[in-house]
Design an enzyme around this catalytic site. Structure first.
Site, PDB file in Angstrom:
ATOM      1  N   ASP A 223       0.841  -1.181   0.000  1.00 30.75           N
ATOM      2  CA  ASP A 223       0.000   0.000   0.000  1.00 30.75           C
ATOM      3  C   ASP A 223       0.887   1.244   0.000  1.00 30.75           C
ATOM      4  OD1 ASP A 223      -2.725   1.127   0.385  1.00 30.75           O
ATOM      5  OD2 ASP A 223      -1.812   1.923   2.219  1.00 30.75           O
TER       6      ASP A 223
ATOM      7  N   GLU B 225       1.747   0.209  -4.984  1.00 25.43           N
ATOM      8  CA  GLU B 225       1.246   1.468  -5.519  1.00 25.43           C
ATOM      9  C   GLU B 225       2.411   2.448  -5.584  1.00 25.43           C
ATOM     10  OE1 GLU B 225      -3.282   1.933  -3.914  1.00 25.43           O
ATOM     11  OE2 GLU B 225      -1.742   2.299  -2.431  1.00 25.43           O
TER      12      GLU B 225
END
Ligand code: CA
Length: 634
Positions: free
Chosen positions: A327, A356
């Site tokens: 994340d 990400e």
């Protein structure tokens, strides 16, 4: 900005510990405890029979050890006992669990000493990660533990729990398979679970609360609210049963990990054991907030980097995890991510790693430390491809359209995605060195579901047309080079009723609505067919950029449709030439070829797969509106 206490001595170079024994290490004969708390003056460990007891039944002193660590060995069998550290910093005394804790009481009230042998399902020693030869062979299905089974039509008994992933032969209200059987029918290779480490936002004893779980509390323990009982060993043993069951059914498990911020700051185990060390600050006390959640974990510091790598290695070894999704990887520093890749692939080169490449706002890092698309080149991990995503269907939550829903100007961005975002030629090039570095997708838990996005941006189109757009979007993902990824439930047009940030919106919004499998069965079959095509045909899964440059050739079209072919048994495919065409337009398109071929259609406007739907001989291919077509020649 919020202020935290920072004890500058924690940064002294002699306080960097290199051993691999931090935390609570149980054996039947003794339990060895090693805590890193360099500025502490005195530390005790309190042992409790039960975490709701007021008083410990035993207390031991820890002794000062090398490099800022403190140590004690408890003689005898301490399995199943709860504990807390009492740390005296001179100026204050705190009670805390260690960040390395491997077991917890309900709601993380105390640490738990774990006899791991007692947590293992039968044949756990034989349990193995799923075997894929290359990351591009993976087909990733993203799902939240609770969403998977919380619908009344899921047919699963263990509603909302880890154990739902151990149930076979479950069906929806019309007798169609659900759960694990559905995943096998669909053909995916990996599930990617939204956070399953211990998070803070859900009361583990009142299980009706709902959260996605992006609020880390203890990184090395499974979340308790998905277990039948969050006390004792049960969350660990049920988590392992889930992994074992998925592996037995040929499905790998990827964990969504959030090493970029913690839910608590002053009250976190990081801050209570080493004040000021684990968080980025400016002027020594002001917390930076690139996460948008109140703090940023200082991944670039040696003992933080070590913690993250130790944590990942632990999940890979103790729980046999198949991959990790990071994340807001854009908040981490580059060196840490490179070290993570090496450490995990040292355990198993098949472990999937992707993240990400962005943050909520820019991290407090020097430019040379920062993460962005491109730093992954030839480093064996991937990034979510947001530019391809938006080119296919438009912006994440608004009315802006993309290629499949009317904005044909993104034509060149689609081509960049098709080739796996490698340097294909002068015009078509992007961030990747190899196709395994791009995770191709059109929706995930964040933002509108694909179906909600299409409905919002194309509200005047008929449902038939909107379904065609959905299928075309997914056909682009599944036929492109790279790693395909999709949000679970999209295969029967998942809706969250237009809620684009449903992190705490409850079951009704978030749950996979299994009755929709019956309603949109044709779409389910279409997704299933695309997955089968991709799995059976290696041309869609080329490993190297050179092969893509040699074997993939774009066709000359007349309009905004994109056509390309894989030539001469690309990547040893048994089909000689494969033609792929995307026509997003509301009129027929045609591609002229230099000679006549005997074509076999396997994907058309209603069906997809590897079976021949239609044969013809021609020197051109005509494709209906809003349709992907795949054809091959012998
Ligand atoms: Ca929790």
């Amino acid at each position: 900005m919020n202020i935290i206490e920072l004890q500058e001595d924690v940064f002294r170079p002699e306080f960097i510990y290199h051993g691999n024994d931090l935390g609570v290490n149980y054996t039947k004969e003794n339990t060895k405890i090693l805590l890193w708390a360099p500025t502490a003056e005195e530390i005790k460990i309190e042992i409790y029979n039960y975490y709701k007891n007021k008083d410990p039944y035993e207390v031991f002193d820890l002794n000062k050890n090398i490099n800022g660590t403190w140590k004690v060995n408890l003689e005898g069998d301490y399995g199943g006992k709860y504990y807390l550290f009492k740390i005296d910093f001179g100026s204050k005394i705190v009670k805390t669990i260690d960040p390395y804790a491997k077991g917890l009481a309900s709601n993380s009230e105390m640490g738990l000493i774990v006899d791991f042998e007692k947590t293992n399902p039968d044949d756990w020693q034989k349990d193995k990660r799923v075997n894929i030869k290359s990351p591009v062979d993976a087909i990733i299905y993203e799902v939240h533990v609770r969403d998977f089974s919380s619908s009344p039509y899921s047919g699963m008994k263990n509603s909302g729990d880890y154990l739902a992933f151990t149930e076979n032969n479950t069906v929806n209200n019309q007798g169609l398979s659900t759960g694990i059987d559905h995943l096998k029918e669909l053909g995916i290779t990996h599930i990617h679970l939204l956070p399953v480490f211990d998070y803070a936002s859900v009361d583990e004893e009142i299980k009706y609360e709902y959260n996605w779980g992006y609020d880390p509390h203890f990184y090395n323990v499974p979340e308790g609210s998905y277990a039948n009982n969050s006390e004792g060993y049960q969350r660990i043993s049920e988590f392992k049963k889930m992994i074992k069951s998925l592996h037995d059914n040929g499905i790998g498990v990827i964990m969504d990990v959030v090493y970029n911020h913690t839910y608590f700051t002053e009250q976190s185990a990081f801050q209570k054991t080493a004040p000021g060390y684990f968080y980025r600050t400016v002027d020594n006390c002001y917390l930076t907030n690139g996460s948008g959640c109140g703090n940023e974990i200082a991944t670039e510091r040696p003992m933080v980097r070590k913690f993250i790598i130790d944590s990942l290695k632990y999940w890979a070894k103790e729980y046999h995890i198949d991959g990790f999704r990071f994340d807001l990887m854009g908040l981490m520093d580059k060196e840490t991510v490179y070290n993570i890749e090496k450490s995990l692939h040292n355990i198993d080169p098949n472990i999937l790693i992707y993240g990400e490449p962005w943050a909520a706002s820019p991290p407090h890092l020097k430019d040379y430390q920062k993460i962005y698309k491109g730093i992954q080149r030839n480093h064996k991990f991937g990034f979510f491809n947001d530019s391809f995503r938006d080119a296919i269907k438009g912006d994440t939550n608004g009315f802006v359209t993309g290629y499949v829903n009317g904005k044909f100007q993104t034509y060149n961005d689609i081509k960049r995605g098709v080739v796996g975002s490698i340097d294909f030629n002068f015009e078509v090039k992007d961030f990747a060195y190899k196709p395994e570095e791009t995770v191709n997708y059109v929706s995930s838990h964040d933002n509108l579901t694909l179906w909600d996005k299409i409905n919002k941006s194309m509200s005047k189109a008929t449902e038939i047309k909107r379904i065609k757009m959905d299928r075309l979007a997914q056909a682009i993902v599944f036929t492109s080079q790279g790693i395909p990824f999709f949000q679970g439930g999209e295969e029967f047009l998942r809706t969250k009723y237009g809620n684009h940030n449903s992190y705490n919106a409850g079951d009704h919004i978030n749950q996979i609505k299994w009755e929709r499998k019956s309603l949109y069965y044709e779409t389910f079959l279409y997704y299933k067919g695309l997955i089968k095509l991709r799995k059976k045909h290696s041309a869609f899964r080329m490993r190297e950029a050179d092969m893509i440059r040699n074997k993939l050739e774009f066709l000359q079209g007349e309009d905004a449709a994109i056509g390309y072919m894989f030539k001469d048994h690309a990547n040893n495919d048994k089909w000689r030439n494969i033609f792929v065409i995307y026509n997003p337009q509301h009129h027929w398109t045609r591609f002229w070829l230099e000679k006549k071929y005997n074509f076999n259609i396997v994907v058309n406007e209603t069906k997809s797969g590897t079976d021949i739907l239609h044969r013809f001989r021609a020197d051109n291919i005509k494709v209906p509106p809003i349709t992907a077509m795949v054809l091959y020649t012998d």
